[in-house]
Motif scaffolding. Structure first.
Motif, PDB file in Angstrom:
ATOM      1  N   VAL A  76       8.092  29.656  22.785  1.00 17.06           N
ATOM      2  CA  VAL A  76       8.072  28.268  22.325  1.00 17.06           C
ATOM      3  C   VAL A  76       7.532  27.379  23.438  1.00 17.06           C
ATOM      4  O   VAL A  76       7.794  27.613  24.626  1.00 17.06           O
ATOM      5  N   LYS A  77       6.757  26.389  23.037  1.00 16.26           N
ATOM      6  CA  LYS A  77       6.234  25.416  24.008  1.00 16.26           C
ATOM      7  C   LYS A  77       6.711  24.022  23.629  1.00 16.26           C
ATOM      8  O   LYS A  77       6.632  23.646  22.458  1.00 16.26           O
ATOM      9  N   ILE A  78       7.197  23.310  24.644  1.00 18.22           N
ATOM     10  CA  ILE A  78       7.554  21.898  24.435  1.00 18.22           C
ATOM     11  C   ILE A  78       6.477  21.106  25.167  1.00 18.22           C
ATOM     12  O   ILE A  78       6.353  21.207  26.390  1.00 18.22           O
ATOM     13  N   THR A  79       5.700  20.391  24.411  1.00 19.89           N
ATOM     14  CA  THR A  79       4.499  19.778  25.001  1.00 19.89           C
ATOM     15  C   THR A  79       4.412  18.288  24.692  1.00 19.89           C
ATOM     16  O   THR A  79       4.644  17.880  23.544  1.00 19.89           O
TER      17      THR A  79
ATOM     18  N   THR B  20       3.292  18.570  31.634  1.00 21.01           N
ATOM     19  CA  THR B  20       2.960  18.317  30.214  1.00 21.01           C
ATOM     20  C   THR B  20       3.736  19.235  29.280  1.00 21.01           C
ATOM     21  O   THR B  20       3.890  18.942  28.106  1.00 21.01           O
ATOM     22  N   THR B  21       4.238  20.328  29.857  1.00 17.44           N
ATOM     23  CA  THR B  21       4.757  21.375  28.974  1.00 17.44           C
ATOM     24  C   THR B  21       5.901  22.127  29.635  1.00 17.44           C
ATOM     25  O   THR B  21       5.915  22.293  30.860  1.00 17.44           O
ATOM     26  N   VAL B  22       6.831  22.553  28.805  1.00 16.88           N
ATOM     27  CA  VAL B  22       7.822  23.534  29.261  1.00 16.88           C
ATOM     28  C   VAL B  22       7.684  24.733  28.329  1.00 16.88           C
ATOM     29  O   VAL B  22       7.726  24.572  27.103  1.00 16.88           O
ATOM     30  N   VAL B  23       7.453  25.897  28.932  1.00 16.64           N
ATOM     31  CA  VAL B  23       7.357  27.111  28.108  1.00 16.64           C
ATOM     32  C   VAL B  23       8.697  27.832  28.151  1.00 16.64           C
ATOM     33  O   VAL B  23       9.366  27.861  29.194  1.00 16.64           O
TER      34      VAL B  23
ATOM     35  N   LEU C 109       9.903  11.867  17.662  1.00 21.99           N
ATOM     36  CA  LEU C 109       8.443  11.905  17.793  1.00 21.99           C
ATOM     37  C   LEU C 109       7.970  13.351  18.006  1.00 21.99           C
ATOM     38  O   LEU C 109       6.994  13.807  17.406  1.00 21.99           O
ATOM     39  N   MET C 110       8.693  14.047  18.862  1.00 21.42           N
ATOM     40  CA  MET C 110       8.332  15.443  19.158  1.00 21.42           C
ATOM     41  C   MET C 110       8.411  16.290  17.890  1.00 21.42           C
ATOM     42  O   MET C 110       7.563  17.137  17.625  1.00 21.42           O
TER      43      MET C 110
ATOM     44  N   ILE D 183       7.158  20.604  19.597  1.00 26.60           N
ATOM     45  CA  ILE D 183       7.949  21.767  20.039  1.00 26.60           C
ATOM     46  C   ILE D 183       7.560  22.871  19.063  1.00 26.60           C
ATOM     47  O   ILE D 183       7.914  22.823  17.880  1.00 26.60           O
ATOM     48  N   ARG D 184       6.775  23.810  19.531  1.00 31.28           N
ATOM     49  CA  ARG D 184       6.217  24.768  18.573  1.00 31.28           C
ATOM     50  C   ARG D 184       6.095  26.172  19.142  1.00 31.28           C
ATOM     51  O   ARG D 184       6.073  26.363  20.363  1.00 31.28           O
TER      52      ARG D 184
END
Lengths: 252, 516
Positions: free
Chosen positions: B56-59, B307-310, B346-347, B353-354
């Protein structure tokens, strides 16, 4: 539509039973086949009684309608819908039977023997004989009775001189032997009536005679009602009584 | 009972039904093989994507978000679902390649230590010593096998793991990047799926000098440098001045996803943060003009951003489960920093978050559509088997007309006669499908060997590793697909059997008995 009372007295002395009460009774039976645009009447009002325990021969030339009458009595075919008369077994009209009752009738009450044996070529002798019992009892019923049925089939085949041929296929048998297998199949469900359509028609005289001996012996021993269809006077003479079918009616 | 006896007898004494079973077998095998190979391609694509980008990526693209360390901590505290999480920066830039081409690149800033906990970094690194050749490299020509290059490979591997390279003068490790193996053109993908860089084996690439002459620049990419052109954006989304970052190359990565291997460059997180102005910055207040010894005071601190947390899931946790969980954690984290980080709603609304599959939805959908279309077409083609069975059964019912009459004469019902043939079709379907699945299993599990044999003996090469990117043809059968094909084979046979069965059931028994 004209109606026929199947319980009415005999209309022809030639068609009346000589032994026992009538088990099969035909009144005014008509059957017409349609060939292209032409209607061909085969049976034109047959009246006939078959007594219980009787051995009746229906004599007639080719095309006289004797096999058709046999098929109608055996519930394999139906008489004309309009004015086709009635055939009754034990007083009950075959026409009134549902499809299921008719299947049961053919399976349990009637045994058919045909001129050309009509055995299933891929099955063994034993399986050909047991086939009728399989149809009668279904999977579970047959499985639970299997030993008894197979013993009876073996017994019949033994009695008909085929004890050593149980595992053979029809192609490995002579004509007479095949007909004996067909008779055993017809008898496996202990029917009340045996309908034989030219049972010796495809056999030489000596073998035919053996088959008739076998049928007569069985009839004498068990009191089974038998109807034989034949064009041969000598065969008819072996029956207790014979009627002649001429142009679709029983000749008086 | 007679149904079973007749089915068995017809099945074992006739050639025609075996031909029908053979047709079902071939159709079932054909569909399952194609489905397995194409499905395997998709699975491999997804697995490769997950291996390089986490589950999962939180971007929050470009601007990024601050306080990410806390988010990582909160995610990792959810030990039932989360195995590890790591902050990264994903941005776009230009890369100046050794032959002076400028290419668009996806630049990913990662901290080697934390990134390795989420991503299989050692597995991604291409240049490392190998003891056994890759499957298609039958002659063992992969340079990674070369004993003379072993030390070089080991060094590149070590450098890749730490994302550093020793400075040639001081010998001290300096930050280094990992470029995609398809990016520079210096590593040539060979037919067997391995890469070659040695000038004696590959065509040289060169660049034109001002005087018109050409200089040849082949060689080992981890010996070289790359320069990135970056576009920093501040926390308000404003563009700051262009930045340039030149770093040595530590290694090259090979993820199995062509787009990543062609475009993605891994850069040390701290270096990228600094260049993109995403590191922590402090505003310093003016000193007291009357007190020269007074220390400078920090007036304002702008926290560092990524920009992102993996996030990597615990074994047994599906990416979708993890995504729901990550959304919940994000909502709690956002509540702690309300107004200073992108809102949870918003996310969620923008699917920021995908999962990897969601991120690559377009290509996944395309491949899935392709698979669906091919399987559907093959299924239609396979319906010819239904007609074959119909034709065979029709002929058999004609041949067995007398049997039908006999059965009816001894009391068999119409339904019973029909069931003989339907059951027969069922038996052929089961037999054909079972054989088909067995055949498909044997072919799929040995597909690479069969393919190699065809290539070696007949010169037939269908799967080219240098075109399809995966060195080997996928060889896994999905049990669900096998189940569908099995059921389909049976259905196909039943469809073929129904019409002849109906014909047999509706036969006039008297005519059937008179049939010659």
């Amino acid at each position: 539509m004209p109606t026929t009372d199947v319980n009415s007295p005999m209309v022809s002395s030639a068609a009346g039973p000589t032994a026992g009460q009538p088990v099969l009774r035909a009144r005014g039976v008509r059957k017409t086949y349609r060939l292209g645009r032409v209607n061909v009447p085969v049976l034109r009002g047959v009246d006939l009684d078959v007594g219980a325990g009787e051995m009746l021969a229906i004599l007639g030339k080719s095309g006289s309608g004797k096999s058709t009458l046999l098929h109608l009595m055996g519930g394999l075919d139906r008489a004309d819908a309009d004015g086709g008369g009635e055939i009754a077994f034990d007083g009950r009209s075959i026409r009134s039977m549902s499809a299921r009752e008719l299947n049961d009738y053919r399976c349990s009450t009637i045994g058919f023997v045909f001129q050309f044996y009509h055995l299933l070529p891929e099955l063994t002798v034993l399986n050909n004989v047991c086939l009728a019992a399989m149809v009668r009892w279904g999977r579970l019923g047959y499985s639970s009775r299997r030993a008894g049925i197979e013993a009876r089939a073996s017994e019949l085949l033994e009695a008909f001189g085929l004890g050593g041929r149980l595992k053979h296929r029809p192609a490995e048998l002579s004509g007479g032997e095949r007909q004996r297998v067909a008779i055993a199949r017809a008898l496996i469900n202990e029917p009340r009536v045996l309908l034989a359509d030219e049972p010796t028609g495809n056999l030489d005289r000596a073998t035919g005679s053996q088959i008739l001996d076998l049928l007569a012996e069985h009839q004498r021993r068990t009191g089974l009602t038998m109807v034989l269809v034949t064009h041969d006077n000598e065969v008819a003479a072996r029956a207790g009584r014979s009627v002649r079918l001429v142009d679709g009616v029983v000749a008086v | 009972m007679y149904h079973a006896v007749l089915t068995r007898t017809y099945l074992t004494t006739k050639v025609m039904p075996l031909l029908a079973a053979l047709a079902v077998m071939l159709c079932a095998a054909m569909v399952l093989i194609v489905w397995s190979v194409m499905g395997g391609f998709l699975v491999k694509l997804l697995e490769s994507g997950r291996a390089t980008s986490g589950d999962v990526k939180i971007t929050f693209p470009n601007q990024g978000f601050a306080h990410y360390d806390e988010l990582v901590k909160m995610l990792e505290a959810d030990t039932a679902f989360v195995a590890a999480a790591a902050p990264i920066i994903e941005t776009a830039g230009l890369v100046s390649l050794p032959d002076d081409r400028l290419e668009i690149a996806t630049i990913r800033g990662v901290d080697a230590a934390s990134y390795s906990r989420v991503i299989d970094l050692p597995g991604m690194l291409h240049w490392k010593p190998l003891d056994t050749p890759v499957p298609k490299d039958t002659l063992g020509r992969d340079p990674r096998l070369d004993p003379e290059l072993r030390e070089k490979m080991a060094r590149a591997f070590e450098n890749g793991l730490t994302m550093t390279r020793p400075d040639p003068i001081s010998g001290k490790p300096v930050p280094a990047m990992i470029s995609g193996i398809e990016m520079t053109g210096l590593s040539f993908r060979q037919f067997g799926g391995w890469y070659e860089f040695r000038p004696q084996f590959v065509n040289a690439i060169g660049k034109t000098l001002p005087d018109g002459s050409v200089t040849w620049i082949n060689g080992f990419m981890p010996d070289k440098f790359l320069t990135l052109r970056l576009l920093p954006i501040d926390s308000e989304g404003r563009v700051v001045e262009m930045a340039s970052l030149t770093l040595p190359v530590a290694n090259e990565h090979r993820t199995g996803v062509f787009e990543l291997d062609k475009r993605m460059i891994l850069v040390p997180l701290a270096e990228l943060q600094a260049k993109l102005k995403m590191d922590e910055s402090r505003g310093v207040a003016a000193r007291d003009p009357y007190d020269p010894d007074a220390p400078a005071t920090v007036a304002r601190t702008i926290p560092a951003r990524v920009t992102t947390v993996v996030v990597r899931a615990k074994p047994g946790v599906s990416p979708d489960e993890l995504r729901s969980r990550a959304e919940a954690v994000y909502a709690r984290w956002e509540a702690d920093h309300r107004g200073r980080v992108p809102s949870a709603s918003l996310m969620k609304a923008n699917s920021l978050i995908r999962t990897w599959k969601m991120e690559q939805q377009q290509i996944v959908d395309a491949v899935e559509n392709e698979i669906g279309m091919v399987v559907m077409l093959l299924t239609f083609i396979s319906f010819t088997a239904s007609f074959l069975i119909l034709a065979i059964f029709w002929a058999m019912v004609s041949e067995k007309t007398k049997d039908v009459g006999i059965l009816r004469a001894i009391g068999a019902s119409r339904l019973g006669v029909a069931w003989v043939w339907v059951r027969y079709g069922l038996a052929i379907g089961i037999l054909g499908s079972t054989l088909g699945l067995t055949l498909a299993y044997l072919i799929v599990t040995n597909i690479n060997e069969i393919h190699d044999w065809l290539g070696a003996n007949l010169g037939i090469v269908i799967w080219k590793p240098n075109v399809y990117y995966f060195a080997e043809i996928p060889r896994k059968i999905n049990p669900l697909h096998a189940g569908f094909v099995f059921a389909g084979g049976i259905a196909m046979s039943l469809i073929g059997a129904v019409v002849p069965a109906w014909r047999a059931a509706t036969m006039d028994p008297v005519r059937a008995l008179r049939f010659e």
